[in-house]
Design a protein around this motif. Sequence first.
Motif, mmCIF file in Angstrom:
data_model
loop_
_atom_site.group_PDB
_atom_site.id
_atom_site.type_symbol
_atom_site.label_atom_id
_atom_site.label_comp_id
_atom_site.label_asym_id
_atom_site.label_seq_id
_atom_site.Cartn_x
_atom_site.Cartn_y
_atom_site.Cartn_z
ATOM 1 N N ALA A 110 -28.856 8.459 15.247
ATOM 2 C CA ALA A 110 -28.613 8.222 13.824
ATOM 3 C C ALA A 110 -27.188 7.722 13.661
ATOM 4 C CB ALA A 110 -28.826 9.490 13.022
ATOM 5 N N LYS A 111 -26.852 7.231 12.489
ATOM 6 C CA LYS A 111 -25.521 6.709 12.246
ATOM 7 C C LYS A 111 -24.498 7.834 12.296
ATOM 8 C CE LYS A 111 -23.013 3.790 9.042
ATOM 9 N NZ LYS A 111 -23.098 2.951 7.861
ATOM 10 N N GLU A 112 -23.408 7.586 13.012
ATOM 11 C CA GLU A 112 -22.349 8.584 13.120
ATOM 12 C C GLU A 112 -21.574 8.652 11.810
ATOM 13 O OE1 GLU A 112 -18.501 9.363 16.049
ATOM 14 O OE2 GLU A 112 -20.066 7.984 16.691
ATOM 15 N N ARG A 113 -21.168 9.857 11.457
ATOM 16 C CA ARG A 113 -20.503 10.026 10.172
ATOM 17 C C ARG A 113 -19.084 9.464 10.199
ATOM 18 N NH1 ARG A 113 -16.950 13.894 8.592
ATOM 19 N NH2 ARG A 113 -16.086 15.238 10.202
ATOM 20 N N LYS A 114 -18.610 9.075 9.026
ATOM 21 C CA LYS A 114 -17.246 8.586 8.875
ATOM 22 C C LYS A 114 -16.301 9.773 8.929
ATOM 23 C CE LYS A 114 -14.202 6.506 5.470
ATOM 24 N NZ LYS A 114 -13.265 7.620 5.619
ATOM 25 N N LYS A 115 -15.193 9.607 9.677
ATOM 26 C CA LYS A 115 -14.228 10.698 9.812
ATOM 27 C C LYS A 115 -13.142 10.561 8.742
ATOM 28 C CE LYS A 115 -16.335 11.656 13.711
ATOM 29 N NZ LYS A 115 -17.127 10.473 13.946
ATOM 30 N N PRO A 116 -12.581 11.688 8.291
ATOM 31 C CA PRO A 116 -11.533 11.624 7.261
ATOM 32 C C PRO A 116 -10.273 10.920 7.778
ATOM 33 C CG PRO A 116 -11.875 13.882 8.008
ATOM 34 C CD PRO A 116 -12.918 13.060 8.656
ATOM 35 N N GLY A 117 -9.676 10.116 6.929
ATOM 36 C CA GLY A 117 -8.450 9.403 7.293
ATOM 37 C C GLY A 117 -8.686 8.173 8.135
ATOM 38 N N ARG A 118 -9.914 7.786 8.338
ATOM 39 C CA ARG A 118 -10.242 6.614 9.146
ATOM 40 C C ARG A 118 -11.078 5.656 8.304
ATOM 41 N NH1 ARG A 118 -11.017 9.162 14.367
ATOM 42 N NH2 ARG A 118 -8.935 9.902 14.929
ATOM 43 N N PRO A 119 -11.033 4.352 8.648
ATOM 44 C CA PRO A 119 -11.851 3.413 7.889
ATOM 45 C C PRO A 119 -13.344 3.479 8.232
ATOM 46 C CG PRO A 119 -10.520 2.253 9.504
ATOM 47 C CD PRO A 119 -10.115 3.685 9.557
ATOM 48 N N GLY A 120 -13.700 4.075 9.378
ATOM 49 C CA GLY A 120 -15.104 4.189 9.771
ATOM 50 C C GLY A 120 -15.280 5.374 10.693
ATOM 51 N N ALA A 121 -16.389 5.401 11.423
ATOM 52 C CA ALA A 121 -16.657 6.523 12.312
ATOM 53 C C ALA A 121 -15.664 6.558 13.471
ATOM 54 C CB ALA A 121 -18.078 6.433 12.841
ATOM 55 N N ARG A 122 -15.387 5.402 14.066
ATOM 56 C CA ARG A 122 -14.478 5.345 15.219
ATOM 57 C C ARG A 122 -13.320 4.381 15.029
ATOM 58 N NH1 ARG A 122 -17.435 6.911 20.525
ATOM 59 N NH2 ARG A 122 -18.982 8.315 19.645
ATOM 60 N N LYS A 123 -13.421 3.515 14.048
ATOM 61 C CA LYS A 123 -12.383 2.507 13.842
ATOM 62 C C LYS A 123 -11.058 3.152 13.435
ATOM 63 C CE LYS A 123 -11.475 -1.611 11.176
ATOM 64 N NZ LYS A 123 -11.575 -2.901 11.711
ATOM 65 N N ARG A 124 -9.975 2.572 13.954
ATOM 66 C CA ARG A 124 -8.633 3.053 13.620
ATOM 67 C C ARG A 124 -7.942 1.994 12.769
ATOM 68 N NH1 ARG A 124 -10.810 6.702 16.433
ATOM 69 N NH2 ARG A 124 -9.732 7.862 18.049
#
Length: 130
Positions: A110-124
């Motif tokens: 399933a789609k990985e959740r977006k992390k706080p303080g980040r533009p996406g799930a893994r993007k920095r």
Amino acid sequence: MSKPLKTTTGRRKTAIARVFITEGSGSITVNGRDFEEYFPTVALQNQILFPLALTNSRQTYDFKVNATGGGSTGQVGAVRLGIARALIGVNPELRGVLKQNGLLTRDSRAKERKKPGRPGARKRFQFSKR
């Protein structure tokens, strides 16, 4: 439509498909429409027909499907799992063939959740040296 022989559920990503199997002539309806109309591409249609082709039961049963959530690919995966489970509910001897071809395993990706303080799930955010 007569009383269903078996009612099963298939899930994939955020899609859920409730499948009702009855004795019949091989019709498959998804959300009140023919499955060829609901899933217009041949690749999606073949995925739905795959468990029926393996078990040679295309002309034996009718399927009524309620599919909700997700997109077309997720719904096709959910319908395929639901059909495979329904076939086993009617004829448990088909389990070996379906399991061997991976049709009884729920695809848990399933789609990985977006992390706080980040533009996406893994993007920095872009790194700035100065």
